[in-house]
Design a protein around this motif. Sequence first.
Motif, PDB file in Angstrom:
ATOM      1  N   HIS A 114       0.823  -1.219   0.000  1.00 59.53           N
ATOM      2  CA  HIS A 114       0.000   0.000   0.000  1.00 59.53           C
ATOM      3  C   HIS A 114       0.855   1.267   0.000  1.00 59.53           C
ATOM      4  N   ASN A 115       1.783   1.334  -0.963  1.00 60.50           N
ATOM      5  CA  ASN A 115       2.560   2.546  -1.202  1.00 60.50           C
ATOM      6  C   ASN A 115       2.363   2.981  -2.651  1.00 60.50           C
ATOM      7  N   ARG A 116       3.279   3.755  -3.195  1.00 63.14           N
ATOM      8  CA  ARG A 116       3.135   4.266  -4.554  1.00 63.14           C
ATOM      9  C   ARG A 116       4.318   3.872  -5.437  1.00 63.14           C
ATOM     10  N   ILE A 117       4.832   2.684  -5.207  1.00 65.51           N
ATOM     11  CA  ILE A 117       5.960   2.181  -5.978  1.00 65.51           C
ATOM     12  C   ILE A 117       5.469   1.793  -7.369  1.00 65.51           C
ATOM     13  N   ARG A 118       6.166   2.283  -8.397  1.00 65.66           N
ATOM     14  CA  ARG A 118       5.689   2.128  -9.769  1.00 65.66           C
ATOM     15  C   ARG A 118       6.423   1.045 -10.556  1.00 65.66           C
ATOM     16  N   ILE A 152       2.929  -1.130  -9.435  1.00 70.75           N
ATOM     17  CA  ILE A 152       3.910  -1.781 -10.311  1.00 70.75           C
ATOM     18  C   ILE A 152       3.209  -2.316 -11.553  1.00 70.75           C
ATOM     19  N   GLY A 153       3.689  -1.884 -12.714  1.00 72.30           N
ATOM     20  CA  GLY A 153       3.093  -2.297 -13.980  1.00 72.30           C
ATOM     21  C   GLY A 153       1.980  -1.399 -14.460  1.00 72.30           C
ATOM     22  N   GLU A 154       1.563  -0.450 -13.644  1.00 75.12           N
ATOM     23  CA  GLU A 154       0.443   0.424 -14.013  1.00 75.12           C
ATOM     24  C   GLU A 154       0.868   1.489 -15.009  1.00 75.12           C
ATOM     25  N   ASN A 189      -1.046  -5.538  -7.707  1.00 75.11           N
ATOM     26  CA  ASN A 189      -0.312  -4.759  -8.701  1.00 75.11           C
ATOM     27  C   ASN A 189      -0.770  -5.180 -10.097  1.00 75.11           C
ATOM     28  N   VAL A 190      -0.718  -4.265 -11.029  1.00 82.03           N
ATOM     29  CA  VAL A 190      -1.109  -4.575 -12.400  1.00 82.03           C
ATOM     30  C   VAL A 190      -0.242  -5.686 -12.978  1.00 82.03           C
ATOM     31  N   PHE A 225       3.691 -13.503 -14.836  1.00 75.29           N
ATOM     32  CA  PHE A 225       4.739 -12.927 -13.997  1.00 75.29           C
ATOM     33  C   PHE A 225       5.082 -13.858 -12.833  1.00 75.29           C
ATOM     34  N   SER A 226       4.086 -14.547 -12.283  1.00 72.55           N
ATOM     35  CA  SER A 226       4.348 -15.470 -11.179  1.00 72.55           C
ATOM     36  C   SER A 226       5.269 -16.598 -11.613  1.00 72.55           C
ATOM     37  N   SER A 227       5.041 -17.150 -12.807  1.00 73.80           N
ATOM     38  CA  SER A 227       5.917 -18.211 -13.301  1.00 73.80           C
ATOM     39  C   SER A 227       7.327 -17.697 -13.538  1.00 73.80           C
TER      40      SER A 227
END
Length: 748
Positions: A635-639, A663-665, A720-721, A727-729
């Motif tokens: 819950h921060n604003r890391i992009r 992230i990913g947005e 996150n987007v 991405f998980s794999s």
Amino acid sequence: MELEIINQTPIKPAAFSINCTKQPLSLSLSLSLSLSLSLESRCYVTLADQKFESHTLAYLTFVSYHRRNMHGRPRKAYKPEEEAASAAKAAKLRGLQSQFMANHHNKIYTKEAVDLSTKLLEINPEAYTAWNYRKLAVEDKLSGIESDPDLVKTILDEELRVVESALKQNFKSYGAWHHRKWVLSKGNSSVGNELRLLDNFQKLDTRNFHAWNYRRFVVELTKRSEQDELEYTDDMIGSDFSNYSAWHNRSVLLSSLLARKADGFLPNKKIPDEYKLVQNAIFTDEDDQSGWFYHLWLLDQTVNVETPLLTSSWPSHSSRISLYAGCSKGSFSKLTTFGSESGSFPLVLYFDQAVGGVSSSTVTIDSELKGNEDLVWEPVSKKNSQVSCVWVARLKYISSEPCFGKEYKVKVRVGNSPGIVSSRGCNFSASYEFVFTAHVHDTVEESSQDGIVSWKDGFDIWDAESKDLNALATLDRSNAQMDSKWRQEAIAEEIDLFRELPDSKIGKLTLARLLMAKAMISDDAVKGVHYNEILELYKDLMALDSSHYQYYKDEHSVALLRKVTSSTEDLSGHLFRCRNMNNSVCLRLNNLSLSRIASVEKLLFVQMLDLSHNELHSTEGLEAMQLLSCLNLSHNRIRSFSSLDSLRHLKQLRVLDVSHNHIGEHSVDTTRYLCSSPLSNSEWPQDEVGSQMPSLVTKYWDAYFVLRDLNLKQLDITGNVIAGDEFSSFVLQVAPKLVWLDGKKLEI
């Protein structure tokens, strides 16, 4: 900042390159356009007639536009007579260009040819090829008459005359000023007249940075004293308080005089006098920025010292650490606990400024622990720089000889021998020694670390009465190493004075900076009061000046974190012990609206850090926290994962939560760049993951670089987007030691 044209093609954005150079005056950079080509590098460019004409006409258009629009002045339409004069000038220029380029291409350096270039420069002093042609012509003439000093002087004096004529036409001609420097550097011209000429020019435009830059060049050439130049700035500032160039030059001169402790230039005497000088400017015209910039520079000189200081360390002095072999778990009671599968633990040195030269010769270790005779110290920095505020070595506590169940005293001496030097060239002179006790165990009772780490429960409040924190946190060591009495007095006087200013944005900002400076060098008893007022001032500024909201927000975060870490009482209110992690030390700074990380030098002992529900954009600064094993950034604003780059330095990090960020947005259009990612470089070494999943590595290159250097067992990226099956794999391949992903245990 220096803008430099890298070729002489028609002016367009791609033709510029930007180089930033730090200047002595903080937060203010001299802006210069270096548009001439260097003779020393033999970078003469021969242009086709069409290109030269195109460049010159494009330049005239460029200059005429910006002269009508610079400094906020509105653009004015040409009058008919001005249009006619401009057309006639262009026609004459085209005729001269054709003849000049023919001479240049054929290397004709006769008197008639050189006179033609003079006429061209009279019309357009910014014809850089013409200036470079004259350099070639001068060298051609000098090659045959070097034995006749009178003829040499005559030729060079003629060049000075041409430059002077061009400067009268355009006082801001880059090519003319650079050509004049080149002529004087030949060494056969008299420089005695240069300062008098500059005085005349600077009367026309007292703030022209070309003239000030050239003045510094002449002063160095003539060996004129810095004290005399300082008096000159007195005169210039006295006649015009808004002369930013004079204030800047004053900061350059004072930096040098104070550094070498010239007669009458001791910081505790001179800096208070400078405050009085700049007060006259600020209170005469509160809206003029020049005095405010100089005041900020003075404040920096008051608070900071040139010689580097050791701010903190881990382990801290008089602390006791408990070490366990073959594990990465431990407990916290009266001891700081640390375990490592590698059988070593980090020694961390934190300096107040970037330094180099930290090695086994400049930092000595006395200990009965074997195998630590030649420790390797590494800087914690980006891009493999050899200077850093943070230096780390790993002290071994497992060897072939049994050493379990014993206590060992470890004595660390920093700076006993010379060699530690700041990036500004100042030696570390305040040697320091700290001693800690290491208790080595061979076993530890099994813990639940293989289970998922939860940030919601299992935490015990820190005992506010406990004295353990005093042995963990090293607070304000730097204050004891600096003479702070005169600094406190100077800042206190400024605070009293600025409280009298009527409410204004710049007044509130300066008062906040002054209070912050006082808090940094004050006793614990009064710090809380200062920080509370600082926080209120930045809240006011965020409401008053929305255009600089993010800057004020960042400064508010810095002040809040400094308040939290200013005393053991404040810090203990945010400390907990995590039962599920063998009572590891946990610092909870969640829900504080933090947008920036600060004061990490006082948090080196923290093993778990909760920064959730804030407004952070990056993790810059956390790289110093070498004991960190669990980090919550949800819950921060890391992009992007690039914003987590500093975490690559945390070798103990096992749990990372970056869920519910951005992230990913915000995707980046990499097609605009020459290289879409660092992996575009064909020489980049490829590992097994890169060979097996090249397309995914290219797609998620920022995550690849961060995750592959970590040794994570638990990761959460939900919300996150970027999150998804693909991405998980990919993550499972890059981080093969993961046990928990997005709250689910992986099947191994």
